[in-house]
Write an enzyme that holds these catalytic residues in place. Structure first.
Site, PDB file in Angstrom:
ATOM      1  N   ASN A 186       0.841  -1.196   0.000  1.00 52.34           N
ATOM      2  CA  ASN A 186       0.000   0.000   0.000  1.00 52.34           C
ATOM      3  C   ASN A 186       0.877   1.247   0.000  1.00 52.34           C
ATOM      4  O   ASN A 186       1.636   1.464   0.943  1.00 52.34           O
ATOM      5  CB  ASN A 186      -0.904   0.019   1.235  1.00 52.34           C
ATOM      6  CG  ASN A 186      -1.860   1.186   1.222  1.00 52.34           C
ATOM      7  OD1 ASN A 186      -2.781   1.234   0.404  1.00 52.34           O
ATOM      8  ND2 ASN A 186      -1.650   2.142   2.103  1.00 52.34           N
ATOM      9  N   GLU A 187       0.773   2.016  -1.068  1.00 53.12           N
ATOM     10  CA  GLU A 187       1.551   3.255  -1.186  1.00 53.12           C
ATOM     11  C   GLU A 187       3.003   3.021  -0.773  1.00 53.12           C
ATOM     12  O   GLU A 187       3.574   3.803  -0.014  1.00 53.12           O
ATOM     13  CB  GLU A 187       0.906   4.368  -0.354  1.00 53.12           C
ATOM     14  CG  GLU A 187      -0.456   4.803  -0.864  1.00 53.12           C
ATOM     15  CD  GLU A 187      -1.059   5.947  -0.065  1.00 53.12           C
ATOM     16  OE1 GLU A 187      -0.837   5.993   1.159  1.00 53.12           O
ATOM     17  OE2 GLU A 187      -1.736   6.797  -0.663  1.00 53.12           O
ATOM     18  N   GLU A 267      -7.711   5.875  -4.681  1.00 52.61           N
ATOM     19  CA  GLU A 267      -8.130   6.590  -3.472  1.00 52.61           C
ATOM     20  C   GLU A 267      -8.456   8.029  -3.860  1.00 52.61           C
ATOM     21  O   GLU A 267      -7.588   8.894  -3.853  1.00 52.61           O
ATOM     22  CB  GLU A 267      -7.042   6.584  -2.388  1.00 52.61           C
ATOM     23  CG  GLU A 267      -6.808   5.260  -1.715  1.00 52.61           C
ATOM     24  CD  GLU A 267      -5.868   5.376  -0.521  1.00 52.61           C
ATOM     25  OE1 GLU A 267      -5.627   6.512  -0.049  1.00 52.61           O
ATOM     26  OE2 GLU A 267      -5.367   4.340  -0.062  1.00 52.61           O
TER      27      GLU A 267
END
Length: 653
Positions: A186-187, A267
């Site tokens: 994630n990121e 997102e």
């Protein structure tokens, strides 16, 4: 609009350059990328998802169906959720997939409602969740490098994925389930390491457990450096950004890493997070709707983060650096409120969506009714010090120097540290944490007299008084582990030595406190009022502070009234900071003197009509009835949430 047209022209160029991939096999369900036409294919047909984020671990199972149905009725055809590793493996090797932890049921429920699922199983998730979803027990290997190819970390991740991913495989779209895509990490580009071996390890494990044909993706911010470290060949690179972002620049950056394929904002921020002591974050519905419209006009796939935020019950909130913990509410100013209520933003976004997709017909589930149960009087029960035999029945751990929460296997909550004053402190003497080693907040007393508070990064010295040999207690609160950036190795407790004057304090007794077991099991045996040497001494405590103390009260909900119990919100007029339980359910932290959160959401399923409902409050600083009668010590149930910010000072509260 000319900018949108120009961007559309730029993005269509790859149609002439790409080669056909992801061809449909008519004999099975498939979800693939059509690189030639820059789109997804579902069963061979063009597909675009309009999705919203919901975290099953922030919404009680009781309300999963209600929230998912409201998302569907907004026009969403997919939902996105993280999987929080620490929510399922609180202790090494002990897994919980039941009740509120039943992620398989949550995904199946989405499937039954006709929603597809975008799964983000981490292992790191950020999410303003304690330690970004990584279990605290990983820190038992003190030198571990999280989110890297560190062998200790990979071994733990490998074991966890071997438990989780086989549960997810039957739920994949190709196997008849709703999961269409799966995010890896994630990121990752935002982290300190740029460890491609780690990403390749995850990629292989995901393929091993889910199959070579599963569609894996990554998400990073719209910054070339972030994408360079976060993207990996074989993982489809997507981006995330907020309303008002230059769409041309954002999607052209995605095109730099994925020259062909669908445009994806994984997102798209509908609101933002809060921190204690700061203003409640809001983002205008108009700004969100405007950018959503333009993205959908480009044919982009969009996931709205969050569509419903939910609640950080118990101790699950995360924190940022410089140390700023997030509150119990994760409302996020999302289209559905923390309590699942329909908002003006919900309808504004629904209006945009129906311009580009078919929105289901029929009634939208209404906002759940709320009930103001009114004021409830609480009685003072016991201080933490007086309840040590209940809170820590096995007794203290002894150590020359302080041990961290991890050292004593206390992953959340509170630990009491006790030693003796080595010398007379007739004059105020500085008790100091020179290396800012109080993580995160210590409530200090000498012989039962409250002295004040030490707080991470902001209050590292406190003047105290007492006689040589007097008992020095520090009740240390873990206020949430850092969930983002390079400081996620966030050890709690006294993580470095304390000094009194110029002397290092030694010979500690350390009490890991089991608040949950005490509240749920031993409440009735705690007896009456405080007793012992503390009583006389407390009269001389500074007026701003008192010893951390439990308060208890009951209220009855009439059983003859239809539709009760109902959701409600609890507020704390005159209280300072603490933790609250109702019927043994840990609602979370309250801190009205800091704000912005003034009320805590109380879902109806934890309330009962057959017997009185029990409220237990642990007030850490000062209760409104500290110096008066119990009639002044009340909490109040109201039918609306309250957010505001109060002026704060670094030395108080």
């Amino acid at each position: 609009m000319p900018g949108v047209v120009r961007l559309l022209a730029l993005l269509l160029v790859p149609l002439l350059l790409g080669s056909a991939r992801g061809l449909h096999n008519a004999t099975q369900r498939t979800f693939q990328i059509d690189y030639r036409r820059n789109r997804f294919l579902k069963d061979g047909q063009p597909f675009r998802y309009i999705s919203g984020s919901i975290h099953y671990f922030r919404v009680p199972r009781f309300y999963w169906k209600d929230r998912l149905l409201k998302m569907k009725m907004a026009g969403l055809n997919a939902i996105q959720t993280y999987v929080a590793w620490n929510f399922h493996e609180l202790q090494p090797g002990r897994y919980n997939f039941s009740g509120d932890h039943d992620v398989e049921h949550f995904i199946q429920l989405a499937h039954e409602l006709g929603l597809l699922v975008i799964l983000r199983p981490g292992p790191y998730i950020c999410a303003e969740w304690d330690m970004g979803g990584l279990p605290a027990w990983l820190l038992e290997k003190k030198s571990i490098v999280l989110r890297s190819s560190d062998p200790d970390y990979l071994a733990a991740v490998d074991k966890w994925l071997g438990v989780l991913l086989p549960k997810m495989r039957p739920l994949l779209y190709k196997n008849g389930g709703p999961i269409i895509t799966v995010q890896v990490e994630n990121e990752y580009g935002s982290y300190l390491s740029c460890d491609y071996d780690y990403l390749r390890f995850l990629q292989k494990r995901f393929h091993d457990h889910l199959g070579e044909d599963v569609l894996l993706f990554t998400t990073d911010g719209v910054n070339e450096r972030l994408l360079q470290c976060g993207a990996l060949q074989g993982l489809y690179a997507t981006v995330d950004f907020s309303p008002g972002t230059n769409l041309t620049a954002a999607f052209m950056l995605q095109r730099k890493f994925e020259p062909t394929g669908p445009l994806v904002n994984s997102e798209f921020y509908t609101g933002w997070l809060d921190h204690w002591g700061q203003r409640h974050s809001t983002v205008s519905s108009k700004a969100v709707a405007f950018t959503l419209h333009d993205m959908l006009a480009l044919g982009a796939n969009v996931n709205m983060y969050m569509f419903i935020g939910g609640t950080n019950f118990a101790y699950w909130n995360g924190a940022n650096i410089p140390y700023q913990p997030q509150p119990t509410s994760y409302d996020y100013d999302a289209p559905l409120s923390e309590a699942g209520d329909l908002t003006e933003k919900y309808f504004a976004l629904r209006d945009i969506i129906q311009k580009f997709a078919k929105v289901p017909e029929g009634p939208i589930p209404p906002s759940t009714p709320k009930f103001a149960y009114g004021k409830v009087a609480l009685n003072k029960l016991k201080t933490v010090e007086d309840a040590l035999n209940i809170l820590c029945p096995s007794g203290p751990i002894k150590s020359v120097y302080p041990l961290t929460f991890i050292d004593v296997k206390q992953y959340f909550g509170f630990v009491l540290y006790r030693t003796m004053l080595p010398e007379d402190c007739s004059d105020p003497t500085p008790l100091s944490s020179p290396l800012s080693g109080v993580h995160d907040r210590a409530y200090v007393s000498v012989n039962g007299v409250a002295q004040g508070i030490l707080e991470r990064e902001s209050v590292i010295t406190l003047n105290i008084t007492g006689k040589a040999g007097a008992t020095l207690d520090l009740l240390v609160e873990n206020m949430g582990r850092v969930n983002y950036g390079s400081s996620i190795n966030d050890f709690k407790g006294l993580v470095s030595n304390l000094t009194l004057g110029s002397k290092i304090l030694t010979n500690w007794e350390i009490f890991p406190l089991d608040m949950e077991d005490a509240v749920r099991s031993h409440l009735g045996t705690w007896g009456g009022r405080d007793r012992g040497y503390h009583n006389k001494a407390r009269a001389h405590s500074p007026p701003t502070y008192a010893l951390p103390t439990f308060y208890v009260g009951n209220f009855t909900i009439p059983s003859g009234i239809a539709d009760l119990p109902q959701d409600t919100f609890i507020q704390f007029p005159g209280w300072t900071k603490g933790q609250v339980w109702i019927n043994g359910f840990n609602l979370g932290r309250y801190w009205p003197v800091r704000g912005p959160q003034m009320t805590l959401f109380v879902p109806q399923h934890i309330l009962v009509t057959s017997t009185p409902n029990t409220i237990v409050v642990l007030e850490l600083e000062h209760a409104p009835c500290q110096d008066g009668g119990p009639e002044l010590c009340t909490v109040e149930f109201v039918d609306k949430p309250v957010f505001r910010t109060v002026q704060t000072h670094r030395h108080a509260n």
